[in-house]
Design an enzyme around this catalytic site. Structure first.
Site, PDB file in Angstrom:
ATOM      1  N   LYS A 129       0.862  -1.182   0.000  1.00 27.43           N
ATOM      2  CA  LYS A 129       0.000   0.000   0.000  1.00 27.43           C
ATOM      3  C   LYS A 129       0.903   1.238   0.000  1.00 27.43           C
ATOM      4  O   LYS A 129       1.926   1.260   0.703  1.00 27.43           O
ATOM      5  CB  LYS A 129      -0.884  -0.025   1.249  1.00 27.43           C
ATOM      6  CG  LYS A 129      -1.890   1.113   1.350  1.00 27.43           C
ATOM      7  CD  LYS A 129      -2.786   0.972   2.584  1.00 27.43           C
ATOM      8  CE  LYS A 129      -3.855   2.038   2.653  1.00 27.43           C
ATOM      9  NZ  LYS A 129      -4.722   1.883   3.846  1.00 27.43           N
ATOM     10  N   SER A 151      -9.716   1.790   2.776  1.00 28.75           N
ATOM     11  CA  SER A 151      -8.852   2.598   1.947  1.00 28.75           C
ATOM     12  C   SER A 151      -7.783   1.797   1.193  1.00 28.75           C
ATOM     13  O   SER A 151      -7.212   2.298   0.235  1.00 28.75           O
ATOM     14  CB  SER A 151      -8.146   3.653   2.808  1.00 28.75           C
ATOM     15  OG  SER A 151      -7.297   3.023   3.753  1.00 28.75           O
ATOM     16  N   SER A 201      -9.930  -0.479   7.070  1.00 24.59           N
ATOM     17  CA  SER A 201      -9.337  -0.386   5.730  1.00 24.59           C
ATOM     18  C   SER A 201      -8.617  -1.619   5.205  1.00 24.59           C
ATOM     19  O   SER A 201      -8.195  -1.626   4.046  1.00 24.59           O
ATOM     20  CB  SER A 201      -8.385   0.801   5.663  1.00 24.59           C
ATOM     21  OG  SER A 201      -9.135   1.963   5.488  1.00 24.59           O
TER      22      SER A 201
HETATM   23  N1  GLN Z   1     -13.220   4.192   6.210  1.00 28.16           N
HETATM   24  C1  GLN Z   1     -12.666   4.640   7.448  1.00 28.16           C
HETATM   25  C2  GLN Z   1     -12.268   6.102   7.322  1.00 28.16           C
HETATM   26  O1  GLN Z   1     -12.516   6.659   6.328  1.00 28.16           O
HETATM   27  C3  GLN Z   1     -11.484   3.808   7.846  1.00 28.16           C
HETATM   28  C4  GLN Z   1     -10.279   4.057   7.038  1.00 28.16           C
HETATM   29  C5  GLN Z   1      -9.093   3.248   7.466  1.00 28.16           C
HETATM   30  O2  GLN Z   1      -9.213   2.226   8.138  1.00 28.16           O
HETATM   31  N2  GLN Z   1      -7.931   3.743   7.119  1.00 28.16           N
HETATM   32  O3  GLN Z   1     -11.722   6.689   8.196  1.00 28.16           O
END
Ligand code: GLN
Length: 498
Positions: A80, A155, A179
């Site tokens: 990532k 994400s 995420s």
């Molecule tokens: N979807 C969640 C957010 O937007 C979690 C994102 C994540 O785990 N990085 O914060």
């Protein structure tokens, strides 16, 4: 080419160790695959063909010299784009870091390099990991290989899409509120959020430091466990790293024995009204499967989980507003309007206005507000108290049960564009995953079937106490075995399966 790509990471590592396949051959096959399909999928922000081939040849040379190789030596991986890599740009999918070349490796990338893994490239993500669909990337869309009109989750959507399209056998991700587990669920993969502090945050671009956790993505439970083990363990460079042995995740993944285990179904996380029928159905069936394998299923109530989403959306943006202050136009990447006529403050304001996308700005504003002196107690302070209650609900539950379970996400992958105008709808994708981040315990998503109404993968979430990550792998292995016996390997049904 497809023969090598079809192998699991464990099989590929064993074949390289035995000299049946060279790492160069495997790496070339994956690089060619990326060239062939990534135009449709958009999983990668950067591919490092030359560097990857050099790393692969180095592993092959080591083997030729008689060195004993580890289980993942020579196996390719995608990272990532939130992990720093000393030989590749790192942007966190933000324009503010465009072209930034970090001078050092994150601990996760360094450890995997030492294990002999070959870095294919860096994967797309929501900007600074804020989002659930990868649509917040400043660079490109990533499509779900199961249906390219749909999102791959987020994400870490580039990582999940890359594996589901067989562009990589393994990938890393980060999970602050879901995420890893959410994109794993939506792409039919295994994804784990290790215990907070179980994997190092050193060199991981920070979003919300008390929640951010590095974890593995894979096409099966054993591969995920091998990767989990390879990068985990104490790191003196991360002050929140836990100095404890890595839980025996590989052994658990091989065992899959759930006889006598007590499994608690969290009442607050399987709302019939908000959960898609097919998701609910697959979840219920999987509970029956676990019961038939000798587990005891009980219902558990965790009342404070009702406020987990709102608690998270105060704590995470608060921490983000502080972490993102470092992007000041002086130290990294982008600098706008520095023509000698403007003050440092003006250049900073112009750079941040242009360099950050709308969701990142929304989080910075939310966080700054929640932390401002007049509102601190009402918002950030209350959120911290709610976080303690959530942790206590987990502690009380784990006195009665070995693991807690829920669907990973309320729905299967949604169409591209469906939720971009409605932040609340987007945030709801993490309804079930957020509690584990707030409590810092171990959690994992494993595919449990396809939803009958749309034929898309459904994820089953398993949560265990801190440092009992092995329990999540044990239960996941049992589910994977049963689902494979019933339906065959699920990932083989992805339109991009080889
Ligand atoms: N979807 C969640 C957010 O937007 C979690 C994102 C994540 O785990 N990085 O914060």
């Amino acid at each position: 080419m497809s023969d090598v790509i079809r192998l699991s990471a464990a099989e590929l590592g064993a074949a390289i160790k035995a000299g049946e396949v060279s790492s160069e051959e495997a790496t070339t096959a994956y690089l060619d695959r990326i060239e062939q399909v990534d135009g449709d999928i958009g999983a990668f922000l950067h591919v490092g063909r030359q560097a990857a081939l050099e790393q692969a040849r180095a592993v092959d040379a080591k083997r030729a010299e008689g060195a004993e190789l580890g289980p993942l030596a020579g196996v390719p991986i995608a990272h990532k784009d939130v992990f720093t890599t000393k030989d590749m740009p790192t942007t966190a999918a933000s324009k503010i870091l465009e072209g930034w070349q970090p001078p050092y490796d994150a601990t996760v990338t360094a450890r995997l390099r030492e294990a002999g893994m070959v870095i294919l490239g860096k994967t797309n993500m929501d900007e600074f990991a804020m989002g659930s669909s990868t649509e917040n990337s400043a660079y490109q869309l990533t499509r779900n290989p199961w249906d390219t009109d749909r999102i791959p989750g987020g994400s870490s959507g580039g990582s999940s899409a890359a594996i589901a399209a067989f562009e990589a056998p393994l990938a890393t991700g980060t999970d602050t509120g879901g995420s890893i587990r959410e994109p794993a669920a939506l792409c039919g993969l295994v994804g784990a959020k290790p215990t907070y502090g179980g994997s190092s945050r050193y060199g991981m671009i920070a979003f919300a430091s008390s929640l951010d956790t590095a974890g593995p993505f894979a096409r099966n439970v054993l591969d995920a466990a091998l990767l989990h083990e390879a990068f985990s363990g104490h790191d003196p460079r991360d002050s929140t790293s836990v100095d404890a042995p890595v839980p025996p995740v590989v052994e658990a993944a091989k065992s899959g024995d759930v006889q006598g285990l007590t499994v608690g179904v969290v009442k607050q996380l399987d709302h019939k009204e908000s959960t898609q029928d097919g998701v609910h159905q697959r979840f219920q069936e999987t509970l029956e499967t676990l019961e038939s394998l000798g587990a005891k299923i009980v219902e558990v109530s965790c009342p404070s989980f009702e406020v987990a989403l709102s608690t998270y959306y105060l704590i995470a943006p608060s921490e983000a507003s502080s972490n993102l202050a470092r992007f000041d136009a002086m130290r990294y990447g982008l600098r706008v309007g520095d023509d000698g006529t403007r003050s440092a403050e003006e250049v900073m304001a112009l750079t941040r206005a242009q360099g950050f996308g709308p969701e990142v700005k929304r989080r910075i504003m939310l966080g700054t507000y929640a932390l401002s002196s007049g509102y601190y107690d009402a918002y950030y302070g209350s959120a911290q108290k709610a976080r303690t209650l959530i942790k206590r609900d987990f502690d009380a539950a784990f006195e009665k049960v070995d693991v807690l379970v829920s669907p990973t996400t309320p729905t299967t992958a949604f169409p591209i564009g469906e939720r971009t105008e409605d932040p609340m709808a987007m945030y709801l994708a993490d309804l079930c995953t957020i509690p584990s981040n707030l409590a810092g315990n171990a959690s994992l998503s494993v595919p449990c079937g396809l939803a009958p109404e749309d034929g898309l993968p459904v994820g089953f979430q398993i949560m265990a106490p801190a440092l009992a990550d092995d329990r999540t792998y044990r239960v996941a292995a049992a589910i994977e075995r049963a689902v494979t016996e019933r339906d065959g390997a699920l990932i083989a049904r992805s339109p991009y399966a080889v």
